[in-house]
Design a protein around this motif. Structure first.
Motif, short mmCIF file in Angstrom:
data_model
loop_
_atom_site.label_atom_id
_atom_site.label_comp_id
_atom_site.label_asym_id
_atom_site.label_seq_id
_atom_site.Cartn_x
_atom_site.Cartn_y
_atom_site.Cartn_z
N ASN A 67 -51.93 43.29 120.68
CA ASN A 67 -52.19 41.90 121.07
C ASN A 67 -53.52 41.41 120.47
OD1 ASN A 67 -53.63 43.78 122.82
ND2 ASN A 67 -54.27 41.99 123.98
N TYR A 124 -56.44 55.50 130.34
CA TYR A 124 -55.49 55.14 131.40
C TYR A 124 -54.28 56.08 131.44
CZ TYR A 124 -57.95 50.80 132.59
OH TYR A 124 -58.88 49.89 133.01
N LYS A 156 -59.56 42.18 113.83
CA LYS A 156 -60.06 41.78 115.14
C LYS A 156 -61.56 41.51 115.09
CE LYS A 156 -56.47 43.60 118.16
NZ LYS A 156 -56.14 44.36 119.37
N ILE A 164 -62.21 42.75 140.45
CA ILE A 164 -62.43 41.31 140.59
C ILE A 164 -61.73 40.70 141.81
CG2 ILE A 164 -60.56 40.49 139.08
CD1 ILE A 164 -64.20 39.14 139.45
N PHE A 197 -66.55 47.50 139.33
CA PHE A 197 -66.15 46.38 140.18
C PHE A 197 -64.67 46.08 139.98
CE2 PHE A 197 -65.59 42.80 137.21
CZ PHE A 197 -66.14 43.34 136.05
N ALA A 244 -58.52 39.63 126.25
CA ALA A 244 -58.62 38.54 127.23
C ALA A 244 -59.99 38.52 127.90
CB ALA A 244 -57.51 38.71 128.27
N VAL A 245 -60.47 39.67 128.36
CA VAL A 245 -61.76 39.73 129.05
C VAL A 245 -62.91 39.71 128.03
CG1 VAL A 245 -63.24 41.14 130.53
CG2 VAL A 245 -60.79 40.96 131.03
N TYR A 299 -64.29 50.27 116.14
CA TYR A 299 -64.45 51.60 116.74
C TYR A 299 -63.52 52.64 116.11
CZ TYR A 299 -60.13 51.04 119.48
OH TYR A 299 -58.82 50.88 119.85
N ASN A 348 -65.17 48.12 128.77
CA ASN A 348 -63.73 47.90 128.96
C ASN A 348 -62.89 49.10 128.56
OD1 ASN A 348 -63.56 45.25 129.97
ND2 ASN A 348 -63.90 44.39 127.94
N GLY A 392 -60.80 47.06 117.67
CA GLY A 392 -60.00 47.97 116.85
C GLY A 392 -59.55 47.33 115.55
N CYS A 427 -66.04 47.64 133.87
CA CYS A 427 -64.87 46.80 134.17
C CYS A 427 -63.57 47.57 133.97
CB CYS A 427 -64.93 45.59 133.23
SG CYS A 427 -63.51 44.52 133.35
N1 LIG Z 1 -62.29 45.52 136.99
C1 LIG Z 1 -61.47 44.49 137.04
O1 LIG Z 1 -61.31 43.83 138.06
C2 LIG Z 1 -60.68 44.16 135.80
C3 LIG Z 1 -59.97 42.95 135.69
C4 LIG Z 1 -59.32 42.65 134.47
C5 LIG Z 1 -59.36 43.57 133.43
N2 LIG Z 1 -60.02 44.74 133.60
C6 LIG Z 1 -60.12 45.71 132.49
O2 LIG Z 1 -60.71 45.06 131.39
C7 LIG Z 1 -60.28 45.69 130.18
C8 LIG Z 1 -59.76 44.64 129.22
O3 LIG Z 1 -58.64 44.01 129.81
P1 LIG Z 1 -57.90 42.80 129.06
O4 LIG Z 1 -56.96 42.20 130.02
O5 LIG Z 1 -58.93 41.94 128.41
O6 LIG Z 1 -57.05 43.56 127.96
P2 LIG Z 1 -57.05 43.31 126.39
O7 LIG Z 1 -58.43 43.62 125.89
O8 LIG Z 1 -56.50 41.95 126.12
O9 LIG Z 1 -56.00 44.39 125.87
C9 LIG Z 1 -56.30 45.74 125.93
C10 LIG Z 1 -57.07 46.16 124.67
O10 LIG Z 1 -57.60 47.46 124.87
C11 LIG Z 1 -57.92 47.98 123.60
N3 LIG Z 1 -57.65 49.41 123.57
C12 LIG Z 1 -56.49 50.04 123.80
N4 LIG Z 1 -56.65 51.37 123.66
C13 LIG Z 1 -57.93 51.57 123.33
C14 LIG Z 1 -58.70 52.74 123.03
N5 LIG Z 1 -58.16 53.97 123.06
N6 LIG Z 1 -60.01 52.59 122.73
C15 LIG Z 1 -60.57 51.37 122.69
N7 LIG Z 1 -59.88 50.21 122.97
C16 LIG Z 1 -58.59 50.34 123.26
C17 LIG Z 1 -57.01 47.26 122.60
O11 LIG Z 1 -57.84 46.50 121.74
P3 LIG Z 1 -58.30 47.09 120.31
O12 LIG Z 1 -57.26 46.70 119.32
O13 LIG Z 1 -59.62 46.46 120.09
O14 LIG Z 1 -58.34 48.56 120.46
C18 LIG Z 1 -56.19 46.32 123.45
O15 LIG Z 1 -55.95 45.09 122.81
C19 LIG Z 1 -59.24 46.73 130.61
O16 LIG Z 1 -59.88 47.98 130.71
C20 LIG Z 1 -58.82 46.26 131.96
O17 LIG Z 1 -58.29 47.29 132.78
C21 LIG Z 1 -60.67 45.05 134.74
#
Ligand SMILES: NC(=O)c1ccc[n+]([C@@H]2O[C@H](COP(=O)([O-])OP(=O)(O)OC[C@H]3O[C@@H](n4cnc5c(N)ncnc54)[C@H](OP(=O)(O)O)[C@@H]3O)[C@@H](O)[C@H]2O)c1
Length: 331
Positions: free
Chosen positions: A322, A248, A181, A274, A272, A156-157, A197, A220, A177, A242
């Motif tokens: 996803n 986690y 993708k 958001i 940061f 999503a991000v 990766y 991320n 991954g 981010c």
């Molecule tokens: N700081 C903020 O305010 C804020 C706000 C929103 C989101 N975030 C962070 O932004 C990041 C992405 O969020 P999103 O909502 O866009 O989620 P997303 O990317 O739609 O879903 C999570 C993705 O993380 C990847 N992942 C899972 N385990 C992993 C690993 N061991 N190594 C590498 N990649 C892995 C997977 O993709 P692959 O199949 O590619 O592995 C999974 O599809 C997250 O870390 C989230 O916590 C932060």
């Protein structure tokens, strides 16, 4: 008319399991003055929810065992005791993992139902989109010709980060991954390159994908990916920090080895959250909606049917099952 809720039943030890959740049926709540009753249409599933399942210090308090899981949602106003909202309005806010929610009107935002499907208010024209916009524009400060690398690139991000980087005239390189993708990031989203990766040759594949080094790394995932990135940084690189979804699950820390690259490259790494930057949301949402309408910003949604399937969908998202934004349709 009954409400259904997903509660945190127990704190996970390591990976989340479906046993950590419990589904209950309750009465539909009534709003007091200043509050609004909403029937949810879509629930957003986001990686940060994993951290909220743990006790301990973080930027936000944990969900207590027995409480409704936190989460963003979009839905229709059924009853309003806040003059800013009327029955039938479509709104987004922190509705939680449940069919019906009563929330203070102050925490809600009206959704423009004419522009794009309402589900986008949880993704590309919602919190993840704004997160991408803020991290890239305000911390990354991209300049045309620079190289921007983003991890979780098909999510999503990450999908928004790469496309906005292209809009700003940068070279966009994704890390994701698996080959499917990566193909999606290049062929559908327009990334210049994408590195898997999970491949044993991550480090050399990444070096080949960034012949001019890395000016912005939108972080991320953390862990091994961050370690592969650091040696490729250019002088004065920026790292919007981010998320670090690979760590986690508490206790699975990777131990990054190349941190000295931050020093030798005089790099800036900035974390940061958001929700602490409400001042930029209106501008970011307007620009994101404009790019979506103009066909410059594409998105994909993985939609799971039914609240009862939210735990399974959440676990799947943490495992990368996803593509794009993970949602639950509440029906
Ligand atoms: N700081 C903020 O305010 C804020 C706000 C929103 C989101 N975030 C962070 O932004 C990041 C992405 O969020 P999103 O909502 O866009 O989620 P997303 O990317 O739609 O879903 C999570 C993705 O993380 C990847 N992942 C899972 N385990 C992993 C690993 N061991 N190594 C590498 N990649 C892995 C997977 O993709 P692959 O199949 O590619 O592995 C999974 O599809 C997250 O870390 C989230 O916590 C932060």
């Amino acid at each position: 008319m009954k409400n259904r809720q997903v509660l945190l039943a127990s704190r996970p030890q390591g990976w989340v399991s479906e046993q950590n959740f419990r589904i209950v049926e309750t009465d539909v709540p009534h709003p007091n003055d200043g509050e609004v009753l909403i029937r949810g249409s879509y629930l957003s599933l986001d990686p940060y929810m994993r951290m909220r399942m743990d006790a301990g210090k973080s930027y936000a308090p944990p969900v207590e065992v027995g409480e409704v899981m936190v989460g963003g949602g979009v839905g229709e106003v059924m009853e309003s005791r806040d003059p800013r909202f009327s029955k039938g309005d479509v709104v987004t806010g922190r509705l939680g993992w449940q069919l019906y929610a009563v929330v203070p009107g102050a925490g809600l935002r009206k959704v423009n139902t004419a522009g794009a499907p309402i589900s986008t208010a949880l993704g590309v024209i919602g919190m993840p989109g704004v997160t991408a916009w803020y991290g890239l524009m305000k911390i990354g400060e991209p300049k045309a010709g620079e190289t921007v690398v983003v991890s979780a690139a098909s999510g999503a991000v990450g999908s928004v980060v790469g496309q906005v980087a292209k809009i700003k005239g940068c070279r966009a390189v994704g890390i994701a991954g698996g080959p499917d993708k990566c193909r999606y990031a290049i062929n559908e989203l327009g990334f210049d390159a994408c590195v898997d990766y999970k491949s044993a040759s991550l480090e050399s594949d990444l070096a080949a994908a960034v012949p001019n080094g890395i000016d912005i790394y939108f972080e991320n995932v953390g862990g091994r990916v961050l370690d592969a990135i650091l040696p490729q940084l250019n002088a004065f690189a920026r790292i919007p920090f981010c998320g670090y979804v690979s760590e986690y699950n508490p206790g699975e820390g990777y131990g990054v080895r190349h941190l000295r690259q931050l020093l030798v490259n005089r790099a800036r790494l900035q974390g940061f959250i958001i929700s602490e930057h409400l001042e930029i949301w209106d501008q970011a949402l307007k620009e994101l909606a404009g790019w979506v309408a103009a066909g410059k910003l594409k998105y994909h949604e993985t939609v799971t049917e039914g609240l009862e399937n939210a735990p399974r969908a959440f676990i799947g998202m943490l495992q990368g099952k996803n593509l794009g934004k993970q949602l639950v349709r509440l029906g």
